[in-house]
Design an enzyme around this catalytic site. Structure first.
Site, short mmCIF file in Angstrom:
data_model
loop_
_atom_site.label_atom_id
_atom_site.label_comp_id
_atom_site.label_asym_id
_atom_site.label_seq_id
_atom_site.Cartn_x
_atom_site.Cartn_y
_atom_site.Cartn_z
CB SER A 169 -13.53 -6.45 -14.04
OG SER A 169 -13.38 -6.65 -12.65
CB CYS A 196 -3.22 4.14 17.30
SG CYS A 196 -4.76 5.06 17.44
CG HIS A 209 -13.77 -1.60 -2.33
ND1 HIS A 209 -13.59 -2.10 -3.60
CD2 HIS A 209 -14.92 -2.17 -1.88
CE1 HIS A 209 -14.57 -2.94 -3.89
NE2 HIS A 209 -15.40 -2.98 -2.88
N GLY A 258 -15.75 1.56 -15.76
CA GLY A 258 -14.39 1.04 -15.55
C GLY A 258 -14.27 0.02 -14.45
CE1 TYR A 318 -4.08 -1.64 -0.43
CE2 TYR A 318 -3.09 -3.22 1.08
CZ TYR A 318 -4.07 -2.88 0.16
OH TYR A 318 -5.03 -3.80 -0.19
CB CYS A 348 -8.91 2.47 19.61
SG CYS A 348 -8.14 3.79 18.62
N1 APR Z 1 -11.38 3.07 -19.64
C1 APR Z 1 -12.44 2.33 -19.25
N2 APR Z 1 -12.34 1.10 -18.70
C2 APR Z 1 -11.11 0.61 -18.54
C3 APR Z 1 -9.94 1.30 -18.92
C4 APR Z 1 -10.11 2.59 -19.50
N3 APR Z 1 -9.07 3.33 -19.89
N4 APR Z 1 -8.87 0.52 -18.63
C5 APR Z 1 -9.34 -0.60 -18.10
N5 APR Z 1 -10.69 -0.58 -18.05
C6 APR Z 1 -11.61 -1.58 -17.52
C7 APR Z 1 -11.18 -3.01 -17.75
O1 APR Z 1 -11.66 -3.46 -19.01
C8 APR Z 1 -11.85 -3.73 -16.58
O2 APR Z 1 -13.16 -4.16 -16.92
O3 APR Z 1 -11.66 -1.42 -16.12
C9 APR Z 1 -11.95 -2.65 -15.50
C10 APR Z 1 -11.00 -2.83 -14.34
O4 APR Z 1 -11.34 -3.99 -13.66
P1 APR Z 1 -10.57 -4.44 -12.33
O5 APR Z 1 -9.10 -4.37 -12.56
O6 APR Z 1 -11.11 -5.75 -11.91
O7 APR Z 1 -10.94 -3.28 -11.29
P2 APR Z 1 -12.25 -3.11 -10.42
O8 APR Z 1 -13.44 -3.63 -11.12
O9 APR Z 1 -12.27 -1.71 -9.95
O10 APR Z 1 -11.93 -4.06 -9.21
C11 APR Z 1 -12.85 -4.15 -8.14
O11 APR Z 1 -11.33 -5.50 -6.92
O12 APR Z 1 -9.33 -6.13 -5.95
C12 APR Z 1 -10.44 -5.40 -5.83
O13 APR Z 1 -10.74 -3.89 -4.16
C13 APR Z 1 -10.28 -3.96 -5.49
O14 APR Z 1 -11.85 -2.18 -5.81
C14 APR Z 1 -11.19 -3.25 -6.44
C15 APR Z 1 -12.15 -4.35 -6.85
#
Ligand code: APR
Length: 223
Positions: free
Chosen positions: A172, A131, A104, A170, A52, A115
Site C-alpha cells: 500500500s 534465550c 521487517h 502488493g 505473532y 544479548c
Molecule cells: N494482489 C496484489 N495486491 C494485493 C492483493 C492481491 N491479491 N491483495 C491485496 N493487495 C494490495 C492492496 O491493494 C494493498 O495495496 O496489497 C496492499 C497491501 O497493503 P498493506 O496491507 O498496507 O501491506 P503492506 O504494504 O505490506 O504493509 C507494509 O505495514 O504494518 C506494516 O510491517 C507491516 O510490512 C508491513 C507494512
C-alpha cells in the site's frame, strides 16, 4: 538488467495471509500500538506473543502462490534480481527464492532483546521463554516494529539505487522507509497491485490485478 523487487502483504494475500490495511485487514482488527511497537511489548508481552503466535500458525499452514513461484523463477533467468520483502512470512523462501532480504524481520526467527542472539522460533513463543544463548527471559519475535529501524537498509538502498528496474508488488506504500524506495530507484519503476497505492504517482508504469495473475504474466515477458 538489474531488477530490484519490493513485495508487501498483497503478494501473500492469495495464500490466505491477511493484509494489514485492506477491508478486514489485520490493523482493522488489532491495535498496532499494542501489538507492533516496542512500547506495546513492554506493556503486555503475552498479548504481543499471542498475536505473532497466530501469525506464525497461519504462515505454517499457508503455501506459496503463483506470484511467489514466479518471482523465484525470475531469479533463475538472465537478470540480476534482488528480492526485498516487507513480509514477515517465509513464503518467498519456500517458493525457492534465495537471499530474500526481510526488511521487517521474520516470523520464524526469535531474537533476544538482552544479548541480540537469534534462533529459529518455536511455533508458540511465550514471555517465559529463556534465550538459548544468555538465559534471559527477554525473547521476542525477530520482527521490526513501528519505531524500529528496518534491517539491511544499506544493502537495500544500494540495490535500489543501482537497479535498471524497480518493481513494487502488493504494497500500500503507507509505511516508510519502504514506501520511499521508489524515489531512490535508479531506473524504470513499475507498480503491481490490486489498485493504485498511496505512491502510485511516483511510478512510471502500473499493472493492476491480483498478484497471482499479474506477476507470472510480467515474469513470463522478462524471461
Ligand atoms: N494482489 C496484489 N495486491 C494485493 C492483493 C492481491 N491479491 N491483495 C491485496 N493487495 C494490495 C492492496 O491493494 C494493498 O495495496 O496489497 C496492499 C497491501 O497493503 P498493506 O496491507 O498496507 O501491506 P503492506 O504494504 O505490506 O504493509 C507494509 O505495514 O504494518 C506494516 O510491517 C507491516 O510490512 C508491513 C507494512
Amino acid at each position: 538488467m538489474k531488477i530490484a523487487v519490493l513485495t508487501g502483504a498483497g503478494v501473500s494475500a492469495e495464500s490466505g495471509l491477511g493484509t494489514f490495511r485492506d477491508k478486514d485487514g489485520l490493523w482493522t482488527r488489532y491495535d498496532l500500538n499494542e501489538v507492533a511497537t516496542p512500547e506495546g511489548f513492554a506493556r503486555n508481552p503475552a498479548l504481543v506473543h499471542d498475536f505473532y503466535n497466530a501469525r506464525r500458525a497461519n504462515c505454517a499452514d499457508a503455501t506459496p502462490n503463483a506470484a511467489h513461484m514466479a518471482l523465484a523463477e525470475l531469479a533463475t533467468g538472465p537478470h540480476e534480481v534482488t528480492l526485498i520483502t516487507q513480509n514477515i512470512d517465509n513464503l518467498h523462501t519456500r517458493a525457492g527464492s534465495s537471499d530474500v532480504i526481510h526488511m521487517h524481520g521474520r516470523l520464524m526467527r526469535a531474537l533476544c532483546a538482552a544479548c541480540g542472539a537469534r534462533w529459529d522460533a518455536p511455533l508458540v513463543m511465550s514471555p517465559h521463554d529463556h534465550c538459548p544463548s544468555c538465559g534471559a527471559t527477554a525473547t521476542r519475535p525477530d520482527i521490526v516494529w513501528f519505531g524500529e529501524i528496518p534491517y539491511d537498509m544499506d544493502a537495500i538502498s544500494a540495490a535500489v539505487a543501482t537497479c535498471d528496474l524497480f518493481v513494487a508488488i502488493g504494497t500500500s506504500a503507507e509505511v516508510y522507509p519502504a514506501a520511499g524506495l521508489v524515489e531512490l530507484a535508479g531506473g524504470q519503476t513499475l507498480e503491481i497491485n490490486l489498485a493504485p497505492s498511496a505512491r502510485a504517482n511516483a511510478f512510471d508504469d502500473h499493472r493492476f490485478g491480483p498478484a497471482s495473475e499479474v506477476v507470472p504474466a510480467w515474469v513470463a515477458e522478462l524471461l
